[in-house]
Design an enzyme around this catalytic site. Structure first.
Site, PDB file in Angstrom:
ATOM      1  N   TYR A  73       8.759  -9.861  10.064  1.00 29.46           N
ATOM      2  CA  TYR A  73       8.053 -10.227   8.830  1.00 29.46           C
ATOM      3  C   TYR A  73       6.635 -10.627   9.169  1.00 29.46           C
ATOM      4  O   TYR A  73       6.414 -11.370  10.134  1.00 29.46           O
ATOM      5  CB  TYR A  73       8.758 -11.407   8.138  1.00 29.46           C
ATOM      6  N   GLU A 104       3.889 -11.304   6.446  1.00 29.74           N
ATOM      7  CA  GLU A 104       3.065 -11.419   5.231  1.00 29.74           C
ATOM      8  C   GLU A 104       1.697 -11.966   5.585  1.00 29.74           C
ATOM      9  O   GLU A 104       1.565 -12.871   6.416  1.00 29.74           O
ATOM     10  CB  GLU A 104       3.753 -12.357   4.223  1.00 29.74           C
ATOM     11  N   ASP A 163      -9.259   9.801  -4.493  1.00 31.04           N
ATOM     12  CA  ASP A 163      -7.894   9.789  -3.967  1.00 31.04           C
ATOM     13  C   ASP A 163      -7.745  11.043  -3.099  1.00 31.04           C
ATOM     14  O   ASP A 163      -7.528  12.135  -3.602  1.00 31.04           O
ATOM     15  CB  ASP A 163      -6.921   9.809  -5.158  1.00 31.04           C
ATOM     16  N   ARG A 171       5.027   8.243   6.532  1.00 31.07           N
ATOM     17  CA  ARG A 171       4.956   8.135   5.077  1.00 31.07           C
ATOM     18  C   ARG A 171       4.323   6.796   4.703  1.00 31.07           C
ATOM     19  O   ARG A 171       4.876   5.741   5.001  1.00 31.07           O
ATOM     20  CB  ARG A 171       6.397   8.215   4.560  1.00 31.07           C
ATOM     21  N   LYS A 205       0.502  13.483   4.526  1.00 36.58           N
ATOM     22  CA  LYS A 205       0.310  14.869   4.094  1.00 36.58           C
ATOM     23  C   LYS A 205      -0.477  15.605   5.189  1.00 36.58           C
ATOM     24  O   LYS A 205      -0.006  15.681   6.312  1.00 36.58           O
ATOM     25  CB  LYS A 205      -0.326  14.887   2.709  1.00 36.58           C
ATOM     26  N   THR A 235      -2.836   9.025   1.220  1.00 39.80           N
ATOM     27  CA  THR A 235      -1.550   8.911   1.883  1.00 39.80           C
ATOM     28  C   THR A 235      -1.828   9.170   3.357  1.00 39.80           C
ATOM     29  O   THR A 235      -2.893   9.675   3.721  1.00 39.80           O
ATOM     30  CB  THR A 235      -0.534   9.984   1.407  1.00 39.80           C
TER      31      THR A 235
HETATM   32  C1  PLP Z   1       0.842  12.482  -3.026  1.00 43.95           C
HETATM   33  C2  PLP Z   1      -0.205  11.887  -3.841  1.00 43.95           C
HETATM   34  C3  PLP Z   1      -0.182  10.531  -4.179  1.00 43.95           C
HETATM   35  C4  PLP Z   1       1.020   9.630  -3.987  1.00 43.95           C
HETATM   36  O1  PLP Z   1       1.569   9.500  -2.787  1.00 43.95           O
HETATM   37  P1  PLP Z   1       3.058   8.897  -2.602  1.00 43.95           P
HETATM   38  O2  PLP Z   1       3.033   8.448  -1.191  1.00 43.95           O
HETATM   39  O3  PLP Z   1       3.990  10.003  -2.921  1.00 43.95           O
HETATM   40  O4  PLP Z   1       3.211   7.763  -3.542  1.00 43.95           O
HETATM   41  C5  PLP Z   1      -1.273  10.003  -4.850  1.00 43.95           C
HETATM   42  N1  PLP Z   1      -2.314  10.765  -5.187  1.00 43.95           N
HETATM   43  C6  PLP Z   1      -2.362  12.084  -4.905  1.00 43.95           C
HETATM   44  C7  PLP Z   1      -3.561  12.857  -5.314  1.00 43.95           C
HETATM   45  C8  PLP Z   1      -1.305  12.687  -4.246  1.00 43.95           C
HETATM   46  O5  PLP Z   1      -1.340  13.996  -4.021  1.00 43.95           O
END
Ligand code: PLP
Length: 403
Positions: A45, A47, A190, A225, A219, A216
Site C-alpha cells: 500500500y 497512498e 488524449d 495496462r 496501446k 494509456t
Molecule cells: C483507449 C482510450 C482511452 C481509455 O483507456 P482505458 O485504459 O481503456 O480506460 C481513453 N481515450 C482514448 C482516446 C482511448 O483510445
C-alpha cells in the site's frame, strides 16, 4: 493454481500465438514488463506520492514511482507526470475533475466519428457531469480546423479535447492550441492510441502544445495496462495530483507503476524508434493493399485504418468481426464517419498493426494480412484455406511466451 484459471491461461496464450491480432489498441509487452507487473510489488500500500506517503515501508516503492515519473518526463519532454491513473479513462476523469466544475462545457469529437466514451458519450459519466458539445469531421473524413474553430467560438467550451480512438491521420496540435487560446479553453490532448508513435518520434509531441496530455500505457506505447497524465504547468500538475489522490483514487497500483517505468525505459531506446516507424509502414502497406484490391478503406499515417465492410463486401462490421474471428483474425467492428448503422452493428472494422509489428511483422506480411482478409470476406478463398494461410503466417512470427 485453480484449474479453471490455469487452463484458461494456457488457452489464452495459445490464442495469442495462433491468431493475427489486429485490434488497434492492443500490443504484446516484454517479459520484463510482465515480471514487474506480476511481482511482489502488488503487496504494498502506498497512498500518497513519493516522499509523502500515508503508509510506512515505502522506501523502495518511492524509488520505483520516482523512476517512472522521471522516465515519463524525459520520454515526453514534460515537466510533470502523474503515473498513478489506473487506466486511460481514469486519467480523463481525473483531468476533468481537476480543471472543471460539474456542468462546464467540453468540446470534443463524438465517439461515432472516432472519439472515446470518456469524451462525452451518452453512456459515460462524462455526459452526466459535464455539458458536452461535439465538432465533426469534414467531408474528407479528416479534422477540419476551421470548422472546429467555428464550433468553439459558438460553444465557448472550458475544455477543448483532441485525441481519438479510431482516427487514422495525424493531428495538428498547434492549430488546436490556437483555437483553445482564442476561446479561452484548456486544451486536453488524449494521446491514448498514439503515445508510442509520439515516443518513437513518428508523430509530433502534443505535450509541446497542450495544457495537459492524458494517455494509456498499453496501446502503441507497449506497456502495462494503465494511464498517464503529463503537463508543463505547475498549477495544473498540483490540481491533477490532488484529483488523483485523494479525490478519485486510493492506493496506487505500484506493481503496474514499476512496469510503467520499464515501459518508459524501453520506449526511450533506439529499437523503439525503429518499432514505431515499422508500425506506420506496416499499416500503410496493408491499407494500400486493400485499396489496390478495390476495397473501400481510409488512408492512414498512424497505426490504424478503417475498412468499410458494408460497401466492400456487403456485410456489417459486426459480421466481418465474427467471420474473421472464426479464422483466428481478431479485430473490432467500428463506426465509420457518418455511419448509418448502430454501434453494435456498424458498417466497418478498425484494423491496427501495433501488436503484429511487435511480433516481427514487416510490410510483406502486412500485405499478406490484407489479402487474407479480403479473399475471405469476398468469398474467393474458403475457411479451410484461410485458416491455413493464417497459421502459416503466425508460425513465422515471434512467439508470445507465458512468463
Ligand atoms: C483507449 C482510450 C482511452 C481509455 O483507456 P482505458 O485504459 O481503456 O480506460 C481513453 N481515450 C482514448 C482516446 C482511448 O483510445
Amino acid at each position: 493454481m485453480d484449474k479453471i484459471l490455469k487452463d484458461a491461461l494456457i488457452n489464452e496464450n495459445k490464442r495469442q500465438n495462433e491468431g493475427l491480432e489486429l485490434i488497434a489498441s492492443e500490443n504484446f509487452v516484454t517479459k520484463e514488463i510482465r515480471s514487474l507487473q506480476g511481482s511482489i510489488v502488488t503487496n504494498k500500500y502506498a497512498e500518497g506520492y513519493p516522499g509523502r506517503r500515508y503508509y510506512g515501508g515505502c522506501e523502495y516503492i518511492d524509488i520505483m514511482e520516482s523512476r517512472a515519473i522521471e522516465l515519463a518526463c524525459k520520454l515526453f519532454n514534460a515537466k510533470y507526470a502523474n503515473v498513478q491513473p489506473h487506466s486511460g479513462s481514469s486519467a480523463n476523469m481525473i483531468v476533468y475533475y481537476a480543471l472543471l466544475d460539474t456542468g462546464d462545457k467540453i468540446l470534443s469529437l463524438s465517439l461515432d466519428e472516432g472519439g472515446h466514451l470518456t469524451h462525452g458519450s451518452p453512456v459515460s459519466f462524462s455526459s452526466r457531469y459535464y455539458d458536452i458539445a461535439h465538432y465533426n469531421l469534414g467531408e474528407d473524413e479528416k479534422l477540419d480546423y476551421e470548422a472546429i474553430r467555428e464550433v468553439a467560438l459558438k460553444e465557448r467550451p472550458k475544455l477543448l479535447l483532441a485525441g481519438f480512438s479510431s482516427y487514422p491521420y495525424k493531428t495538428d496540435y498547434k492549430k488546436f492550441r490556437e483555437i483553445a487560446d482564442e476561446v479561452g479553453a484548456y486544451l486536453l490532448v488524449d494521446m491514448a492510441h498514439i503515445a508510442g508513435l509520439v515516443a518513437g518520434g513518428v508523430h509530433e509531441n502534443p505535450v509541446d502544445y497542450a495544457h495537459v496530455v492524458t494517455s494509456t500505457t498499453h496501446k502503441t506505447l507497449r506497456g502495462p495496462r494503465g494511464g498517464l497524465i503529463l503537463t508543463n504547468d505547475e498549477d495544473i500538475a498540483n490540481k491533477i495530483n490532488k484529483a488523483t489522490f485523494p479525490a478519485l483514487q486510493g492506493g496506487p497500483l505500484e506493481h503496474v507503476i514499476a512496469a510503467k517505468a520499464q515501459c518508459f525505459y524501453e520506449a526511450s531506446q533506439s529499437e523503439f524508434r525503429d518499432y514505431a516507424k515499422q508500425v506506420v509502414k506496416n499499416t500503410k502497406a496493408a491499407a494500400d493493399e486493400f485499396a489496390k484490391l478495390d476495397a473501400i478503406v481510409s488512408g492512414t499515417d498512424t497505426h490504424l485504418f478503417l475498412l468499410n465492410t458494408k460497401a466492400t463486401y456487403g456485410i456489417s462490421g459486426k459480421d466481418a468481426e465474427d467471420l474473421l474471428g472464426e479464422v483466428n483474425i481478431t479485430l473490432n467492428k467500428n463506426m465509420l464517419p457518418n455511419d448509418k448503422e448502430r454501434s453494435s452493428v456498424t458498417s466497418g472494422v478498425r484494423i491496427g498493426f501495433a501488436a503484429l509489428t511487435t511480433r516481427g511483422l514487416k510490410e510483406d506480411g502486412a500485405k499478406k494480412v490484407a489479402q487474407i482478409i479480403h479473399n475471405y470476406l469476398s468469398k474467393t478463398v474458403d475457411i479451410k484455406k484461410t485458416k491455413e494461410a493464417v497459421s502459416q503466417l503466425t508460425n513465422e512470427l515471434k512467439q508470445v511466451e507465458q512468463l
